[in-house]
Enzyme design. Structure first.
Site, PDB file in Angstrom:
ATOM      1  CD  GLU A 244      -2.798  -1.270   2.321  1.00 17.87           C
ATOM      2  OE1 GLU A 244      -4.085  -1.144   2.301  1.00 17.87           O
ATOM      3  OE2 GLU A 244      -2.647  -1.017   3.615  1.00 17.87           O
ATOM      4  CB  VAL A 245       3.918   2.476  -1.890  1.00 19.06           C
ATOM      5  CG1 VAL A 245       4.640   3.573  -1.648  1.00 19.06           C
ATOM      6  CG2 VAL A 245       4.682   1.399  -0.952  1.00 19.06           C
TER       7      VAL A 245
END
Lengths: 450, 550
Positions: A244-245
């Site tokens: 989840e960057v």
């Protein structure tokens, strides 16, 4: 359970335990451990044979489960013959101490609960955006500034040692996860400059994004930090996150923009993410450790070691089954957690859903299937802390444990239910507040006594 | 575009970025400090602090004294001053959403007044074994200012709530000093019946857990423990007159029962906290567990003309049924002093009655035709007459009215099914008092912040006249026991139950979950500090002292 009328029971005086390979010294379980054992009880004799001590531990757990009391209060065990070994070698449980602190004693209690279910990997998602409870010797400010309450809500080196030793004695690996470059807000207070700063209309707005890959200092820091992590956590694998960057902040930051140009990444921030992960993975590699990563790292194109284990976790609007196929097709080992997010509670008997999820449920060759190392149940911490982590985790986690240990065709919830009800009351008797999961009823001894 | 528009766009962009990034980063909600839960009717607090020396502070009765007050002082002294460390969540100003900052600042250079006692004045005598009731006056006024603090209440029940509030106002500064802000409170509940249902028929709950839960209720000003004590699966109530009921009907007769002395202890514990204990013995349905110890109580079911071994609802065709009920409830009335006895009446399944020839004959004899609702009504009517003859009021589930039974005027009808808005309108239109629990089934767990849904459910949200609305006595949160026992009942109930408690106590317009959240986070950690494992409900964060210690 019936004693033949007039026939005396044989007296069982001991369980003879035979381990084929030496087990002295500080030996640790690993992905390669042999967890098999054979257990035989007959006519007053009982033997437990295992190749390695890890199998013996599981055999002892099984033996103890076979013992029960008759109505007259006598301890008995039936004549039994067992040959056993797990279907999957990686049978894990994730706890999240970044969202809520979990006291050491609760982590130890949970290791006991895991052992009662033959789970063998404690995936310790130790820090996250909200807090950094890991006390680093090299970088004490990380927890001084990043924990919720520095005096109390931290894990000292000695706490961690105690947890690792407690796990080792139970055949459980402790795999730490330090998740970056996203999920790392709590690192910034104690390590200024670690994260990218976000901009609005050309000026800094005080917000922070993922770790900053444009600076050399970032990787110098990571190298020193993970060198310490490798010395603290003896497991072969370190989990380095990578999930989840969010690119928004990077996109707003001019220095990052310049770096993108310089590196020829154009507008493709996935390439910046890959650049970060590659450097991080090289660091872990240089420490002689393997790494486990979340699926996005591969999804976004990074090149990783052959023995990398990929955690397949995405479930929202996403087919984990397709992902398992994709990962194994590329030759990566996988660990499935997508269908076992136990933190996502719902009313009723959801244990059946967990029980029914099979890690082989994807289209692939036998070779691909053999790359499935196992799975993990995830107890993410947004709404979970010491007040509720154990009842929520157990015995729902037991359903996952059986899926990961037992043969594929042991999959009928109807047949499993009476055993799960017994397992639940057994766990309660042994001090774990495992909650009710099969409707009205009760354990002879309720948790904490009647 | 103009500078103003540019600024607005920048503001919106900044705000969007802030919320996008902060939501992605899960910044904890900071708790309030020294804010009461539930919110009082009228609450004014100033910035001036009063310091308290825990060693010498006392509660001082002025006027009417009684054991209820004396016991309360002991409890509240411990609750207020148990050593605890309320440190702020670590980190800089942008990391968490701050509310109510104004209470935390001490004016520089100004000394705090020393508050040495809380003077407690109860207008009506409270000696002897007095019990709270639907008619109790729970109002109080609390004033703290310049080193003086007074609590005034008409009845001791209001004083108890005032003490609870006072203790919530006390907090520690960063240097560990106990303080309380200048405060002026006038308070009384919006609804008089603020209850919590626990179900010990589906799973046994040990006495100590019931006592712990009463403490938790008191911390939230809930005043009725609705004890759904027996049900189909088990009968843990130990009856002196009918010992076989629990001998044969409990899960484990030696241990999973409530003895007369257990029950006395629970009732007394509740009384000292201003909590009524209303027992529910649910019939004619939900009564499978009665049969083993009281053979013939239930109707037997038939398949193809022969008994099939199954049982249905209580058997209304026999006189012995009502003779038994009369004797049973006479005992119940002697054990439970509350004015109301809940007699159930929900989910009566007619299938078994329909299969039973003797029941069929009885239907003919009574002229009920094929209408088994009339048989149900007949049963309930007789039962209600029994309760009436014992001088008690009764509470019933909505089906009894829905199916046409005629009941006493002061009956309280509990609405629990879906479509409650229409039902509340209907029930109050017929002139009955009513309670709402439909939207507060806390046992129906879901992922996330469901406390907000409980918080925003309003018992007056139905179409009706003011007169009808005045018949709404309040409501109850229900913690049914199918999947609930000692391992999880307290974290599941709290602080989700606190959201219901505020809805039932506080004014109708105190209904913003956004404003409530910091206070609820404080209430949760306060409950944890006071020994209740109230679970997290607002995302990542933590209490300075976690449950059971760090």
């Amino acid at each position: 359970m019936q004693q033949l009328r007039g026939q005396e029971n044989a007296l069982l005086q001991q369980l003879s335990v035979q381990v084929s390979t030496p087990c002295e010294g500080r030996i640790y379980p690993s992905l390669e451990s042999d967890e098999s054992y054979a257990l035989d009880v007959s006519g007053g004799q009982a033997t437990l044979k295992a190749q390695e001590v890890w199998g013996a531990l599981w055999g002892l757990e099984t033996f103890v489960q076979l013992v029960y009391t008759t109505n007259s209060g006598e301890f008995v065990v039936n004549d039994t013959s067992i040959t056993d070994k797990p279907r999957f070698v990686h049978r894990g449980m994730l706890l999240d101490t970044g969202r809520h602190f979990l006291p050491k004693r609760t982590l130890l209690q949970n290791l006991d609960a895991m052992a009662q279910n033959k789970l063998n990997v404690f995936h310790w998602h130790i820090v996250d955006d909200p807090s950094f409870p890991y006390e680093s010797r090299a970088f004490p400010e990380l927890s001084n500034k990043g924990s919720f309450y520095p005096g109390s809500h931290i894990y000292t080196p000695s706490d961690i040692q105690e947890i690792i030793e407690f796990a080792r004695l139970r055949g459980i690996r402790v795999m730490a996860e330090f998740d970056t470059p996203g999920h790392a807000r709590s690192w910034e207070e104690g390590q200024k400059g670690f994260l990218s700063e976000c901009y609005s209309g050309g000026t800094r707005n005080g917000m922070y994004g993922p770790a900053d890959p444009t600076k050399n200092s970032t990787f110098t820091f990571l190298k020193e930090f993970f060198t310490e992590v490798a010395s603290v956590f003896p497991d072969q694998y370190i989990h380095v996150g990578g999930d989840e960057v969010n690119f928004t902040c990077w996109q707003s930051n001019p220095a990052v923009g310049d770096f993108m140009q310089k590196m020829g990444f154009g507008d493709n921030y996935a390439k910046l993410e890959e650049y970060y992960m590659q450097n991080l993975l090289d660091i872990i590699n240089s420490l002689g450790r393997g790494y486990m990563i979340w699926q996005e790292v591969i999804d976004n194109g990074a090149k990783v070691r052959e023995d990398t284990v990929v955690g397949v976790w995405k479930w929202r609007n996403f087919s984990w089954s397709d992902e398992m196929a994709r990962m194994t097709e590329q030759g990566y080992k996988v660990v499935l957690s997508a269908c076992w997010y136990l933190s996502r509670i719902s009313y009723g008997e959801d244990w059946k859903t967990y029980y029914a999820c099979d890690p082989y449920s994807f289209k692939g060759t036998d070779a691909q299937k053999s790359l499935v190392m196992g799975g993990e149940l995830a107890m993410w911490g947004e709404y979970v802390d010491d007040t509720n982590v154990l009842p929520l985790s157990w015995p729902r986690g037991s359903a996952v444990a059986e899926r990961l240990w037992s043969p594929q065709d042991v999959n009928s919830p109807v047949l499993a239910e009476p055993r799960l009800v017994e397992q639940r009351c057994r766990m309660v008797r042994r001090g774990i507040p495992a909650q009710p999961i099969s409707g009205a009823g009760g354990c002879p001894e309720e948790f904490g006594g009647n």
